[in-house]
Design an enzyme around this catalytic site. Structure first.
Site, PDB file in Angstrom:
ATOM      1  N   GLU A 188      11.785  -1.020  -9.235  1.00 48.17           N
ATOM      2  CA  GLU A 188      11.306  -2.267  -9.831  1.00 48.17           C
ATOM      3  C   GLU A 188       9.820  -2.206 -10.104  1.00 48.17           C
ATOM      4  O   GLU A 188       9.341  -2.714 -11.121  1.00 48.17           O
ATOM      5  CB  GLU A 188      11.618  -3.449  -8.907  1.00 48.17           C
ATOM      6  CG  GLU A 188      11.369  -4.820  -9.515  1.00 48.17           C
ATOM      7  CD  GLU A 188       9.948  -5.335  -9.341  1.00 48.17           C
ATOM      8  OE1 GLU A 188       9.590  -6.348  -9.969  1.00 48.17           O
ATOM      9  OE2 GLU A 188       9.166  -4.725  -8.578  1.00 48.17           O
ATOM     10  N   GLU A 189       9.077  -1.603  -9.197  1.00 45.84           N
ATOM     11  CA  GLU A 189       7.627  -1.529  -9.373  1.00 45.84           C
ATOM     12  C   GLU A 189       7.238  -0.668 -10.569  1.00 45.84           C
ATOM     13  O   GLU A 189       6.111  -0.751 -11.050  1.00 45.84           O
ATOM     14  CB  GLU A 189       6.961  -0.998  -8.098  1.00 45.84           C
ATOM     15  CG  GLU A 189       7.133  -1.875  -6.867  1.00 45.84           C
ATOM     16  CD  GLU A 189       6.484  -3.243  -7.002  1.00 45.84           C
ATOM     17  OE1 GLU A 189       5.799  -3.496  -8.014  1.00 45.84           O
ATOM     18  OE2 GLU A 189       6.675  -4.067  -6.090  1.00 45.84           O
ATOM     19  N   HIS A 224      14.686  -5.031  -4.489  1.00 52.76           N
ATOM     20  CA  HIS A 224      14.245  -3.647  -4.727  1.00 52.76           C
ATOM     21  C   HIS A 224      13.581  -3.108  -3.473  1.00 52.76           C
ATOM     22  O   HIS A 224      12.895  -3.827  -2.749  1.00 52.76           O
ATOM     23  CB  HIS A 224      13.299  -3.559  -5.934  1.00 52.76           C
ATOM     24  CG  HIS A 224      11.959  -4.190  -5.743  1.00 52.76           C
ATOM     25  ND1 HIS A 224      10.872  -3.492  -5.253  1.00 52.76           N
ATOM     26  CD2 HIS A 224      11.507  -5.442  -5.995  1.00 52.76           C
ATOM     27  CE1 HIS A 224       9.818  -4.287  -5.217  1.00 52.76           C
ATOM     28  NE2 HIS A 224      10.173  -5.479  -5.657  1.00 52.76           N
ATOM     29  N   HIS A 267       0.755  -6.276  -2.472  1.00 53.54           N
ATOM     30  CA  HIS A 267       0.489  -4.928  -2.999  1.00 53.54           C
ATOM     31  C   HIS A 267      -0.708  -4.261  -2.320  1.00 53.54           C
ATOM     32  O   HIS A 267      -1.461  -3.528  -2.966  1.00 53.54           O
ATOM     33  CB  HIS A 267       0.273  -4.962  -4.514  1.00 53.54           C
ATOM     34  CG  HIS A 267       1.545  -5.041  -5.297  1.00 53.54           C
ATOM     35  ND1 HIS A 267       1.584  -4.924  -6.666  1.00 53.54           N
ATOM     36  CD2 HIS A 267       2.833  -5.237  -4.909  1.00 53.54           C
ATOM     37  CE1 HIS A 267       2.830  -5.039  -7.088  1.00 53.54           C
ATOM     38  NE2 HIS A 267       3.607  -5.233  -6.034  1.00 53.54           N
ATOM     39  N   GLU A 290      12.464 -11.839  -4.957  1.00 50.65           N
ATOM     40  CA  GLU A 290      11.190 -11.177  -5.255  1.00 50.65           C
ATOM     41  C   GLU A 290      10.079 -11.687  -4.337  1.00 50.65           C
ATOM     42  O   GLU A 290      10.313 -12.501  -3.441  1.00 50.65           O
ATOM     43  CB  GLU A 290      10.802 -11.416  -6.720  1.00 50.65           C
ATOM     44  CG  GLU A 290      10.973 -10.196  -7.589  1.00 50.65           C
ATOM     45  CD  GLU A 290      10.113  -9.006  -7.176  1.00 50.65           C
ATOM     46  OE1 GLU A 290       9.198  -9.171  -6.347  1.00 50.65           O
ATOM     47  OE2 GLU A 290      10.351  -7.912  -7.686  1.00 50.65           O
ATOM     48  N   ASP A 312       7.236  -7.366  -0.421  1.00 54.86           N
ATOM     49  CA  ASP A 312       7.599  -6.958  -1.774  1.00 54.86           C
ATOM     50  C   ASP A 312       8.150  -5.530  -1.751  1.00 54.86           C
ATOM     51  O   ASP A 312       7.420  -4.584  -1.983  1.00 54.86           O
ATOM     52  CB  ASP A 312       6.383  -7.045  -2.691  1.00 54.86           C
ATOM     53  CG  ASP A 312       6.724  -6.789  -4.149  1.00 54.86           C
ATOM     54  OD1 ASP A 312       7.877  -6.995  -4.530  1.00 54.86           O
ATOM     55  OD2 ASP A 312       5.829  -6.359  -4.890  1.00 54.86           O
TER      56      ASP A 312
END
Length: 888
Positions: A231-232, A185, A334, A258, A197
């Site tokens: 995806e998030e 993603h 993140h 991932e 990510d």
């Protein structure tokens, strides 16, 4: 070594004393525990005991050497020279280009236009470059709309509209009936560039696509490369593809890429369900294997608050797959620190080598064409320091486990039947010693938890977040010292006259028995992770049998000790790797697990359990040492010094060091809340900065820098308002009950939410149907709270049945891409038979919150001012939001 030369005067059972004489003629009076109850004199024997310092040195060096081996293996990212099939330098260029756009939330220009444009340009270049080759390449941009329910974060329902998927189909020019799927993603959470990510995975996939498309030998099957753009938003884009795209019906298996950390090695942490041929394919093809079935079973147990597209493909597509993720350095996952420069080129190379090799192998495999024929059964799999992967069917593992357990019980039964162990004495002694061991573990855990509670009460919680080995010195020293103390007391007080060599032998059997019991229990519950205790039983048992004569004739000689440790090396080094994985995952998670879970209890428990597991076969040594005074004094000194340093606040939890950041996570929303009554009139309205801390320390360390964020502005949950009356982006209020609300000017986004009730009608079956329309930003959250006695019967989400009642409330997560139409939804509610006069007016409360994650609406002057006041070691993720509540 110390000589323990003894002449034992043997008496019949029931005799309580014997005389032991050493080389110097000194005599000691000792109790006879029944081991030596033979009615004849045994010959003189010469048995060695360990010196205290030597025992401590041997164990310490053994543990440190194995720990160093684990870390050395983790740093060895690429084994051997790259073949040149995968170009990591070109993949890094893709990574840097994707991340140069900055954060890429769904609906933003950065996600929907810039990144999509770059990916399409690279894919089209590959298409042109390989047009003359044996493969054909098709590109499809999908903009799906859909809805589903998921039992994640307590459970909620998701609705998405016009989000983006880029699907690329690579197949032989004659076409393909069976397809592999590779998924990454390119979207991110707000305020993070998302290099690990998951931009790096998309960069790897672009280069893998380039390599496969340029192959001169055509593939037997096709491969879909899915670059998903949502995806998030809790796995929305993968759902849109697997449930709606026409290619999805031909997908037979998938690989999902991932991240739960930044860089390092990508680990296989989920496979299946069933379909052992996928694990076999990875084992056979991967050039740099890194996999563990333990990780799979821990992740699927739900103890880790995370999920991946693997779940969607598995549950909604009913197809098997392999889930890989980067797990190192989850402290900056993140956050703004997840940048391309933190990902080593070797990390990209190993991931690319592995994905390319496995995809190529599967795309050429005959099993892909009829995967259902090979679907049954699970696999036990684990790697040894990243060098090789061991894999075998779970049914073989069950047989192997029971064989090892049977061998252990036969070994113990033989000892119980030996002369001198009659009358069940050995069994009673073994049971008693097992009780001592279990008691020592319980008391140790309890004692360490008391220390953790003291640290929490002193306000020093999470000191280890930036100083991990400080926790090992504090909690590890406490745990080790307490266990040694208990066993020393047992040795000196309870086993007063029993020979130390006999006690050492007995407590080896205790360790073996306890590990064997855990092996049987895990095997009976069908857990593939039972291989770990199987290793911890098989190798020590084999070592013990091989060294039986040496131990019998010479005791704890230097040769015995060295060979004993050598026999433990393989299971211990693997177990220490598993311990590394646990701490590498759970230590960062404590920084984002909310304000309700006490992290000291979690980490102290993990350190204690690791200490217990690692010390199990060293109980043997405690009883082979004449004295443990200096060892306990040393451990006590380490513990005392560390406790004083922690109490003084020397170890600050967070760090803004750019080389190794350990940021404190804070969510900051500048919000305006409006509450309407049953008549539609504004009942109250306020604005403020709503602040969430996502770790246990709350605002404890922030308040000295920003004094107005203090306990006087702590929020209280209004139970009569959906989700307490605050704009929760996700249903995580149970994780973070400590929040702060600082008054601030009203927000006025350029695209305010337009919310209206289109119709309200009573159905013939007695329910009331309400239809609404909403137009607003790309991210909104809908909260439904039926009043007491009322209940939702059906709605327009998911499969039509309202799911996941969160303490009487329902959460619907909404997002959209570009050019989405007005969101229209409805629900039916059954009115209460007896309305609650003390409750809120009406039968249902409906609230909508909007979240502005990008663009000019994301910031306000007051928000910017507050952000600049946060210390450098904090990462405040901020945006503008609104909350509107209505009664009906």
């Amino acid at each position: 070594m110390e000589g323990d030369t003894t002449v034992r005067r043997i008496k019949p059972f029931g005799t309580q004393q014997y005389v032991a004489q050493d080389n110097n003629g000194a005599q000691d009076r000792c109790e006879n525990n029944g081991y030596n109850g033979e009615p004849k004199r045994k010959p003189e024997v010469n048995l060695y005991l360990l010196r205290e310092g030597l025992a401590a040195s041997l164990v310490s060096v053994f543990i440190l050497v194995l720990w160093a081996l684990v870390h050395l293996s983790l740093q060895q990212l690429v084994i051997g020279k790259p073949t040149g099939e995968f170009n990591a330098v070109r993949a890094r260029q893709h990574l840097e280009q994707i991340t140069s756009a900055g954060p890429r939330p769904v609906g933003s220009q950065e996600n929907e236009v810039l990144t999509v444009g770059y990916l399409l340009k690279q894919i089209e270049d590959i298409q042109v470059e390989t047009a003359a080759g044996p493969h054909q390449l098709s590109i499809d941009i999908q903009r799906p709309t859909g809805t589903f329910s998921i039992d994640f974060l307590g459970g909620f329902t998701s609705f998405y509209d016009h989000i983006t998927n880029i699907a690329v189909r690579l197949e032989p020019k004659g076409g393909a009936q069976h397809l592999m799927l590779a998924n990454c993603h390119f979207d991110t959470v707000a305020n993070s560039p998302g290099a690990s990510d998951d931009a790096v995975s998309c960069a790897v996939m672009l280069e893998v696509l380039h390599s496969l498309a340029n192959q001169s030998t055509p593939l037997n099957h096709g491969v879909i490369f899915l670059f998903n753009g949502a995806e998030e938003n809790v796995l929305q884009a993968s759902h849109g593809f697997i449930t709606q795209h026409p290619w999805a019906k031909q997908v037979r298996a998938f690989i999902n890429l991932e991240a739960a950390g930044v860089g390092g090695k990508e680990v296989v942490f989920q496979t299946g369900p069933e379909n052992p041929w996928l694990v076999q394919a990875y084992v056979h093809a991967a050039k740099h294997p890194f996999a563990s079935v333990v990780g799979q079973e821990v992740f699927q147990s739900g103890v880790i608050p995370s999920d991946t597209d693997f779940r969607i493909f598995r549950d909604f597509g009913n197809i098997p797959g392999i889930d890989l993720a980067f797990i190192e350095n989850g402290f900056i996952y993140h956050t703004k620190y997840d940048t391309a420069n933190r990902i080593l080129t070797d990390s990209i190379q190993r991931a690319g080598d592995n994905i390319l090799a496995v995809l190529k192998y599967l795309a050429m495999s005959e099993k892909l064409a009829d995967s259902s024929e090979y679907r049954h059964g699970n696999m036990v799999f684990f790697d040894l320091l990243g060098v090789i992967v061991v894999a075998y069917p779970a049914r073989v593992g069950t047989i192997l486990n029971y064989m090892v357990a049977t061998a252990t019980f036969l070994y113990l039964a033989k000892k119980a039947s030996m002369p001198g162990h009659g009358g069940g004495r050995y069994v009673r002694d073994l049971a008693c010693a097992t009780g001592v061991a279990l008691l020592s573990w319980f008391v140790t855990l309890l004692s360490v938890l008391i220390v953790a509670l003291l640290v929490t009460l002193l306000g020093r919680s999470m000191f280890w977040y930036n100083h991990f080995y400080a926790s090992v010195c504090l909690y590890g020293a406490a745990a080790t010292g307490k266990m040694i103390l208990i066993h020393t007391l047992a040795k000196n007080l309870y086993y007063g006259g029993v020979r130390l060599v006999e006690l050492g032998d007995l407590y080896f059997d205790v360790s073996l028995l306890l590990w064997c019991c855990s092996l049987v229990w895990l095997t009976q519950h069908g857990l593939c992770s039972a291989y770990a205790p199987m290793l911890m039983v098989a190798f020590p048992l084999a070592t013990r049998l091989l060294l039986a004569k040496e131990f019998k004739h010479r005791g704890a000689s230097a040769k015995y000790c060295m060979l004993y440790l050598l026999g433990l090396a393989l299971p211990y080094v693997h177990f220490m790797f598993l311990i590394w994985v646990v701490f590498e995952i759970f230590t960062p998670i404590m920084g984002r697990s909310g304000t309700e879970i006490p992290p000291e209890v979690v980490l102290a428990s993990l350190v204690t359990l690791a200490t217990i597991f690692l010390s199990s076969f060293f109980l043997h040594f405690i009883y082979l040492v004449r004295s443990t005074k200096r060892i306990m004094a040393g451990l006590g000194f380490v513990f005392t010094i560390m406790f004083l340093l922690v109490s003084c606040g020397l170890f600050f939890p967070y760090s803004g060091d750019l080389d190794s950041p350990r940021p404190k996570r804070v969510f900051l929303q500048h919000t305006t809340r409006t509450f309407h009554n049953l008549q539609g009139e504004v009942e109250s309205r306020d604005s403020g900065l709503w602040i969430n801390s996502f770790d246990y320390t709350g605002m404890q360390h922030i308040t000295p820098h920003i004094p107005e964020i203090n306990e006087t502005v702590r929020t209280r949950c209004r139970e009569d308002r959906p989700f307490c009356g605050y704009p929760w982006f996700l249903p995580v209020k149970f994780l973070s009950r400590k929040n702060w609300y600082l008054p601030a000017p009203e927000v006025s986004p350029s695209s305010p939410v337009e919310f209206s009730l289109l119709s309200k009608e009573e159905t013939s079956w007695g329910t009331i149907k309400m239809t609404f329309s909403v137009k607003g930003p790309s991210h909104m959250s809908l909260y439904l709270m039926p009043h007491r006695g009322a209940s939702l019967s059906t709605w327009s989400f998911g499969d039509g049945t309202p799911r996941f009642d969160l303490s009487g409330e329902y959460f619907i997560f909404y997002s959209h891409g570009l050019d989405a139409p007005t969101w229209t939804f409805w629900f039916e509610i059954q009115p209460p038979a007896d309305p609650d006069p003390s409750g809120p007016e009406g039968i249902v409360s409906v609230a909508i919150s909007s979240h502005y994650f990008f663009g000019k609406d994301q910031r306000t002057a007051r928000l910017e001012e507050m952000l600049h006041r946060f210390p450098t070691w904090a990462f405040p993720s901020s945006w503008v939001s609104t909350y509107d509540m209505y009664r009906y």
